[in-house]
Design a protein around this motif. Structure first.
Motif, PDB file in Angstrom:
ATOM      1  N   GLU A   8      -4.306  10.025  -1.910  1.00  0.00           N
ATOM      2  CA  GLU A   8      -4.082   9.068  -2.996  1.00  0.00           C
ATOM      3  C   GLU A   8      -3.531   7.780  -2.379  1.00  0.00           C
ATOM      4  OE1 GLU A   8      -2.161   9.754  -7.178  1.00  0.00           O
ATOM      5  OE2 GLU A   8      -0.646   8.814  -5.884  1.00  0.00           O
ATOM      6  N   VAL A   9      -4.314   6.703  -2.516  1.00  0.00           N
ATOM      7  CA  VAL A   9      -3.893   5.405  -1.963  1.00  0.00           C
ATOM      8  C   VAL A   9      -3.671   4.444  -3.128  1.00  0.00           C
ATOM      9  CG1 VAL A   9      -4.563   3.426  -0.535  1.00  0.00           C
ATOM     10  CG2 VAL A   9      -5.153   5.740   0.203  1.00  0.00           C
ATOM     11  N   GLY A  10      -2.476   3.866  -3.179  1.00  0.00           N
ATOM     12  CA  GLY A  10      -2.158   2.890  -4.230  1.00  0.00           C
ATOM     13  C   GLY A  10      -2.189   1.474  -3.670  1.00  0.00           C
ATOM     14  N   VAL A  11      -2.918   0.575  -4.344  1.00  0.00           N
ATOM     15  CA  VAL A  11      -2.872  -0.851  -3.994  1.00  0.00           C
ATOM     16  C   VAL A  11      -1.984  -1.486  -5.061  1.00  0.00           C
ATOM     17  CG1 VAL A  11      -4.205  -2.966  -3.664  1.00  0.00           C
ATOM     18  CG2 VAL A  11      -5.199  -0.762  -3.010  1.00  0.00           C
ATOM     19  N   HIS A  12      -0.769  -1.849  -4.665  1.00  0.00           N
ATOM     20  CA  HIS A  12       0.248  -2.313  -5.623  1.00  0.00           C
ATOM     21  C   HIS A  12       0.402  -3.831  -5.513  1.00  0.00           C
ATOM     22  CE1 HIS A  12       1.297   1.911  -6.102  1.00  0.00           C
ATOM     23  NE2 HIS A  12       1.364   2.007  -4.782  1.00  0.00           N
ATOM     24  N   LEU A  28       0.850  -1.196   0.000  1.00  0.00           N
ATOM     25  CA  LEU A  28       0.000   0.000   0.000  1.00  0.00           C
ATOM     26  C   LEU A  28       0.884   1.243   0.000  1.00  0.00           C
ATOM     27  CD1 LEU A  28      -2.737  -0.839   2.683  1.00  0.00           C
ATOM     28  CD2 LEU A  28      -3.014  -0.845   0.209  1.00  0.00           C
ATOM     29  N   SER A  29       0.472   2.237  -0.801  1.00  0.00           N
ATOM     30  CA  SER A  29       1.164   3.535  -0.739  1.00  0.00           C
ATOM     31  C   SER A  29       0.120   4.588  -0.378  1.00  0.00           C
ATOM     32  CB  SER A  29       1.806   3.873  -2.089  1.00  0.00           C
ATOM     33  OG  SER A  29       0.807   4.148  -3.052  1.00  0.00           O
ATOM     34  N   ILE A  30       0.566   5.664   0.239  1.00  0.00           N
ATOM     35  CA  ILE A  30      -0.374   6.754   0.564  1.00  0.00           C
ATOM     36  C   ILE A  30       0.355   8.084   0.489  1.00  0.00           C
ATOM     37  CG2 ILE A  30      -0.011   6.469   3.077  1.00  0.00           C
ATOM     38  CD1 ILE A  30      -3.014   7.361   3.380  1.00  0.00           C
ATOM     39  N   GLN A  31      -0.304   9.071  -0.116  1.00  0.00           N
ATOM     40  CA  GLN A  31       0.225  10.442  -0.110  1.00  0.00           C
ATOM     41  C   GLN A  31      -0.941  11.419  -0.182  1.00  0.00           C
ATOM     42  OE1 GLN A  31       2.560  11.578  -3.571  1.00  0.00           O
ATOM     43  NE2 GLN A  31       1.575  10.027  -4.855  1.00  0.00           N
ATOM     44  N   LYS A  32      -0.698  12.607   0.398  1.00  0.00           N
ATOM     45  CA  LYS A  32      -1.732  13.651   0.441  1.00  0.00           C
ATOM     46  C   LYS A  32      -1.766  14.369  -0.907  1.00  0.00           C
ATOM     47  CE  LYS A  32      -4.364  16.169   3.444  1.00  0.00           C
ATOM     48  NZ  LYS A  32      -5.729  15.745   3.699  1.00  0.00           N
ATOM     49  N   LYS A  33      -2.971  14.567  -1.451  1.00  0.00           N
ATOM     50  CA  LYS A  33      -3.130  15.317  -2.703  1.00  0.00           C
ATOM     51  C   LYS A  33      -4.180  16.404  -2.459  1.00  0.00           C
ATOM     52  CE  LYS A  33      -0.400  13.310  -5.743  1.00  0.00           C
ATOM     53  NZ  LYS A  33      -0.574  12.689  -7.040  1.00  0.00           N
ATOM     54  N   GLY A  34      -3.717  17.607  -2.023  1.00  0.00           N
ATOM     55  CA  GLY A  34      -4.642  18.691  -1.656  1.00  0.00           C
ATOM     56  C   GLY A  34      -5.454  18.264  -0.450  1.00  0.00           C
ATOM     57  N   LYS A  35      -6.794  18.274  -0.586  1.00  0.00           N
ATOM     58  CA  LYS A  35      -7.637  17.852   0.543  1.00  0.00           C
ATOM     59  C   LYS A  35      -7.946  16.362   0.478  1.00  0.00           C
ATOM     60  CE  LYS A  35      -9.949  22.268   1.365  1.00  0.00           C
ATOM     61  NZ  LYS A  35     -11.226  22.987   1.357  1.00  0.00           N
ATOM     62  N   LEU A  36      -7.412  15.689  -0.546  1.00  0.00           N
ATOM     63  CA  LEU A  36      -7.723  14.269  -0.762  1.00  0.00           C
ATOM     64  C   LEU A  36      -6.505  13.392  -0.488  1.00  0.00           C
ATOM     65  CD1 LEU A  36      -9.688  14.747  -4.112  1.00  0.00           C
ATOM     66  CD2 LEU A  36     -10.698  14.385  -1.846  1.00  0.00           C
TER      67      LEU A  36
END
Length: 724
Positions: A290-294, A280-288
């Motif tokens: 972004e979660v990656g399921v790799h 799993l990856s996670i990063q902040k994108k503005g108020k949202l």
């Protein structure tokens, strides 16, 4: 069958049975009256006339087909069917028709020595008064397995194999020159070279592998695998092919992919796992967020039709025994090249989500990616971090003992997962948090502790994101505009519960004061089931109700014909997230890649056959896994004969009661013969035994005190007795 002329006349019923047997044993032959009279030795005018009248009646009943004015044959349309033979050690064999109809009883004398899982053709026998429907095997179309596992017994002039659970009616004869050096007491794998026939009832075989002496841990685990026709060693040609694969990632390959190497990414798995197939990856994108399921990009390395792919197709799944994993892919691939190990660049196939604070999916895309995992976590470490966020103490999962540097990212993922989970249950998903029995084992494979693994926030965090990815991938292919046919994809489907079993559950829980809906929409029934599960939590009858409710559920399987997943309440669902250990996921990866490149729909029939094979192999693997648990359970209790424990009744059969020890969750049986204070009747509908004289009742879920009586490793059987 014969009778003396002028002797005692045959009655109508006896003659009817003789006619039935004659036509059933010769399903493809047409018999004239003359041939019938000769075959049954009918030599008086009255019996001949009775036979003619009976054949006329049997044609009216669709049992026979009239070929001419004076000849008949078996009506193949109604009386002959093809399907699977299911052999039971207690002799209660059955035939499962291909059309999915009700199983039909087959007595041993009518089995033609068919083995469990064989494809057979049967003829239905005419229903006798007050008797259940029966079938007779008239032809074995194909044997499911041509191998058997057991113990060798070598005599002076011959040898034979005594099979596990006595799966054969007779032991397997082995010519002395085909023993491969095997001695009495050795466990061996034997290939069947001659099956029983009308001329000879013998089963003849030859030894293909000597596993070793009984009781040795490796020998016993290999025997369990061989018993189910599962491989216990890897073919050298496949391992050699894996050795030749270049693990390097070229700059050209990276340029074709989305780059996530600088985004925080982690894997979360059991502490003893080596094949990390999801991150799993996670990063902040503005108020949202972004979660990656790799997911490990297995299909990049394993090409369709290659020697590795052919072996993976055959295996279809990794098998998890108590003390080992039998991988679907060679170790070099599953534990090294494809495994998403920390601080190593890895190729993935990913679903990248844009989520708001309530985990609503605002956008998503599916892409081939390259990642570099920052950290490999065990579930226990993540659980510790999540629990520490609810208290003032810092998490100890960091090596230095200070707060884990990625604790905030993990807590955010957990918060989003909880939103997904809550919404899933609101949408009608069924709550079944089943506990799994696990063992701690020493270096020799001997179990030293037995315990139940329960799901917690850390496991649920991973589960929710995997469910979301699987669902999204299925929707991306399956959800199309009206009038457009969706492209072929293997779905993971789960049918609605059996209505009859649901009604039985409703009638049953009423006795405990619970209500339940058995009609209405899918959502209404599943919500009612969830309310029931919540209401019985912590009560004496909890286990009992959970067991009965589970029995009403259908089994999930793979199919290209999508009917949705009832248990998860998803209209579209597939398996995408574990290609290292499940072949359907690899199929999905390949099809998605082709469709993204604009390819036409794949051949549905080909993929449906693969789906059926994968479903079958999944079931076989589960049976082997259960047998390894049974073996370790008996081994764990071997030195505890005579000990007393608190337990509860976990199963009830006409031949005894199963009890599960509360302390270590090991299960054994108190045989019916040991319940000698009364004669007990088995009440199948209410899951209990009831004494005829004193009306004492043994009910599923009841607490009992047991004493360990016997531990039979060979039969993988624990016997208990009720303590005084």
């Amino acid at each position: 069958m014969s009778k003396k002329k002028g002797g005692k006349r045959l009655n109508k019923r006896a003659l009817q049975e003789m006619l039935q047997t004659l036509f059933q044993q010769n399903p493809n032959e047409t018999f004239s009256f003359k041939q019938v009279f000769k075959a049954l030795k009918l030599d008086t005018h009255p019996t001949k006339m009775m036979a003619v009248d009976l054949m006329e009646e049997m044609a009216w009943d669709d049992f026979l087909s009239k070929v001419s004015d004076n000849s008949y044959r078996l009506n193949l349309k109604t009386q002959v069917q093809e399907g699977t033979f299911i052999r039971k050690a207690n002799g209660k064999n059955s035939f499962q028709p291909d059309d999915g109809g009700t199983p039909v009883f087959v007595s041993e004398r009518n089995s033609l020595f068919a083995m469990n899982g064989d494809r057979v053709r049967v003829a239905y026998m005419a229903r006798r008064e007050k008797h259940i429907k029966e079938a007779m095997v008239v032809e074995i179309l194909s044997h499911k397995r041509d191998q058997a596992v057991g113990k060798l017994k070598v005599e002076k002039d011959y040898a034979f194999l005594v099979t596990e659970g006595n799966i054969f009616v007779h032991d397997v004869l082995i010519p002395k020159k085909k023993l491969k050096g095997g001695k009495t007491g050795d466990k061996a794998v034997v290939k069947i070279t001659q099956w029983p026939s009308k001329d000879s009832k013998n089963i003849v075989g030859e030894v293909v592998d000597i596993l070793g002496k009984e009781g040795d841990n490796n020998v016993e685990m290999h025997a369990i695998l061989a018993q189910y026709g599962l491989p216990y060693k890897y073919p050298k040609a496949v391992e050699d092919a894996a050795e030749k694969i270049d693990p390097g990632i070229t700059p050209q390959e990276i340029s074709r992919r989305e780059d996530f190497r600088d985004v925080f990414t982690c894997t979360i798995d059991p502490k003893d796992a080596k094949d990390f197939d999801d991150a799993l990856s996670i990063q902040k994108k503005g108020k949202l967020w972004e979660v990656g399921v790799h997911i490990a990009d297995v299909s990049h390395y394993v090409k369709e039709g290659s020697v590795i792919d052919k072996e993976a197709t055959k295996r279809a799944t990794s098998v998890y025994l108590v003390d080992r994993t039998i991988p679907m892919l060679p170790e070099r691939l599953c534990n090294f090249i494809c495994s998403l190990r920390p601080d190593e660049e890895k190729l993935c196939y990913s679903v990248i989500f844009t989520l708001d604070e309530e985990a609503n999916v605002k956008d998503y895309h599916i892409a081939h990616t390259v990642i570099k995992s920052n950290r490999r976590y065990a579930y226990e470490e993540v659980q510790d971090i999540l629990e520490s966020s609810n208290s003032s103490k810092p998490s100890k999962s960091s090596k230095s003992g200070s707060e884990d540097p990625y604790a905030n990212e993990l807590r955010t993922l957990d918060k989003l997962a909880k939103c997904l989970r809550e919404r899933r249950f609101k949408g009608g998903a069924v709550k079944f948090d089943r506990e799994e029995l696990h063992f701690d084992i020493d270096e020799k494979g001997k179990p030293i502790r037995a315990y139940f693994k329960k799901s917690n926030d850390a496991t649920q965090l991973i589960e929710e994101f995997m469910l979301l990815a699987n669902r999204t991938v299925a929707e991306s292919v399956g959800r199309v505009k009206k009038g457009v046919k969706a492209k072929t994809l293997p779905y993971r489907i789960h049918d609605q519960p059996d209505p009859t079993k649901l009604e039985t559950l409703r009638e049953f829980v009423v006795k405990f004061g619970y209500k339940m809906k058995t009609s209405g929409t899918k959502g209404a029934i599943s919500k009612s089931l969830n309310t029931l599960m919540d209401s019985c939590q912590g009560k004496k009858e909890q286990k009992l109700i959970e067991t009965v409710a589970l029995r009403a559920m259908m089994k999930a399987k793979y199919s290209t014909h999508n009917i949705g997943h009832y248990g998860l309440a998803f209209e579209y669902y597939t398996h995408f997230t574990s290609p290292i250990r499940r072949y359907p996921d690899t199929m999905v990866h390949r099809l998605l890649t082709k469709y993204q490149d604009g390819a036409r729909s794949a051949n549905q029939q080909k993929y449906e056959e693969l789906c059926e094979h994968c479903s079958d192999m999944e079931q076989t693997a589960q049976m082997a896994e259960r047998d390894s648990i049974k073996y370790k359970m008996v081994e764990f209790m071997e030195d505890k004969i005579g000990n007393e424990y608190d337990a509860h009744i976990s199963g009830i059969q006409s031949y005894g009661i199963y009890c599960e020890i509360d302390e270590n969750h090991c299960e054994g049986m108190v045989p019916m013969r040991d319940l000698d204070d009364d004669y007990y009747d088995f009440d199948e509908r209410n899951y209990c035994l009831v004494g005829r004289r004193h009306h004492h009742k043994y009910q599923l879920g009841d607490p009992v005190r047991i004493k360990v009586a016997r531990a039979n490793l060979e039969k993988r059987q624990l016997d208990f007795m009720l303590a005084e």
